[in-house]
Enzyme design. Structure first.
Site, PDB file in Angstrom:
ATOM      1  N   HIS A   1      -4.982  -6.958   1.516  1.00 18.09           N
ATOM      2  CA  HIS A   1      -3.973  -7.194   2.544  1.00 18.09           C
ATOM      3  C   HIS A   1      -3.388  -8.601   2.407  1.00 18.09           C
ATOM      4  O   HIS A   1      -3.464  -9.431   3.304  1.00 18.09           O
ATOM      5  CB  HIS A   1      -4.582  -6.965   3.919  1.00 18.09           C
ATOM      6  CG  HIS A   1      -5.123  -5.579   4.082  1.00 18.09           C
ATOM      7  ND1 HIS A   1      -4.315  -4.468   4.212  1.00 18.09           N
ATOM      8  CD2 HIS A   1      -6.396  -5.099   4.077  1.00 18.09           C
ATOM      9  CE1 HIS A   1      -5.059  -3.384   4.304  1.00 18.09           C
ATOM     10  NE2 HIS A   1      -6.320  -3.736   4.228  1.00 18.09           N
TER      11      HIS A   1
ATOM     12  N   ASP B   1       0.849  -1.185   0.000  1.00 16.31           N
ATOM     13  CA  ASP B   1       0.000   0.000   0.000  1.00 16.31           C
ATOM     14  C   ASP B   1       0.895   1.249   0.000  1.00 16.31           C
ATOM     15  O   ASP B   1       1.748   1.377  -0.869  1.00 16.31           O
ATOM     16  CB  ASP B   1      -0.953  -0.077   1.204  1.00 16.31           C
ATOM     17  CG  ASP B   1      -2.027   0.995   1.212  1.00 16.31           C
ATOM     18  OD1 ASP B   1      -2.955   0.901   0.390  1.00 16.31           O
ATOM     19  OD2 ASP B   1      -1.929   1.928   2.023  1.00 16.31           O
TER      20      ASP B   1
END
Length: 317
Positions: free
Chosen positions: A294, A101
């Site tokens: 994730h 990210d």
């Protein structure tokens, strides 16, 4: 995790909290939003077991690392500077770098600005994007509207005020479990955090205890630091112009979850399918896995295998 050590080090004008374990070539693990060093729990243990010195910081603005209040202190120049200072403090000339990210953005720009300090880079979920002529927030708001989460995050204090209506554990659950593109834009007059559902149950890749740990840190530090990453996006655009057309030359690997919500946003899927990334990261291996945003937690074993298979290449040592 036995023999894991946490300490704070001085870098680039701030105190940064790091978790470290193992001996050998250095691997830096850079987390994203809204997470902490703890999101690399599995990778820290496994990489250390396979002969690496692993360091996972709380990034600027997060957890037990300092959080300057001014958004102008969160440009990629500052964030890369933090990592260079960390390398110096650790006494390491070069490192393997893994980012997820926002941590992936930092890893890419570290590789662009200081390839002499990077052995190889792995990005989770975020391809490197070239410089474009339009300010990012102008383009994003035009594409997705004022209710888009990035647009709402721009005004200092607005998101913090909206977040404060919930306890930190609920905020963590809302953000970590976004799993569809239509969850990115709130209707007119609705704050983004209010628009997100609170999941009734958790997926198997994360526990209530892990979220409680993270929530306790955000309760202490607040969310202004993490939100300032987004508020510095237009400043990044101004600072990055000198690197227009520059290529990332270090060995690189991109691991993407095929169900990642951001893979289906900003034209990322089309960008990857057309192979345009090869013009800017010529030495890049791309791996798609069955997973969401994730992936270092959801598919911890598979992602760690991909990282190790890449870093274990003798030519990178």
């Amino acid at each position: 995790m036995s023999d894991l050590r946490q300490r704070r080090v001085r870098t680039n004008g701030i105190w940064m909290n790091i978790a470290e374990k193992g001996r050998g070539p250095l691997v830096l693990l850079l987390h994203g939003f809204p997470q902490l060093w703890f999101s690399w729990n599995y990778q820290i243990t496994q990489l250390a077991k396979h002969g690496y010195r692993v360091v996972a910081p709380d990034m600027r603005g997060y957890g037990d690392t300092d959080a300057p209040p001014d958004p102008a202190s969160y440009t990629v120049i500052h964030l890369v500077g933090d990592i260079i200072g960390l390398l110096d403090e650790l006494g390491e000339e070069r490192a393997f770098v893994v980012g997820h990210d926002w941590g992936a953005e930092v890893a890419w720009y570290l590789s662009l600005f200081r390839p002499d300090r990077v052995r190889a880079v792995v990005s989770l979920g975020v391809p490197f994007r070239p410089y474009v002529a339009v300010k990012p927030m102008e383009m994003i708001t035009k594409m997705y509207g004022a209710g888009f989460f990035l647009s709402q995050f721009q005004e200092p204090g607005r998101a913090e005020k909206a977040f404060s209506r919930y306890d930190c554990l609920t905020v963590m659950k809302k953000f970590l479990l976004i799993d569809a593109p239509d969850h990115e834009t709130a209707p007119p007059g609705v704050e983004f955090i209010d628009f997100l559902d609170t999941p009734i149950s958790l997926p198997p890749w994360i526990t209530e205890e892990e979220l409680i740990f993270s929530a306790s840190k955000f309760r202490k530090s607040g969310f202004t630091g993490p939100l300032n990453y987004f508020r510095a996006m237009d400043l990044n655009w101004e600072f990055l112009k000198p690197w227009q057309g520059a290529k990332i030359t270090v060995p690189a690997k991109l691991i993407i979850g095929d169900k990642d919500v951001w893979f289906h946003t900003f034209g990322t899927k089309e960008y990857m399918e057309k192979g345009a990334y090869k013009n800017f990261v010529p030495n890049l291996e791309v791996v798609f896995i069955d997973g969401h945003r994730h992936i270092q937690q959801e598919k911890a074993e598979e992602v760690t295998h991909e990282i190790l298979s890449f870093f274990n290449d003798p030519s990178l040592m």
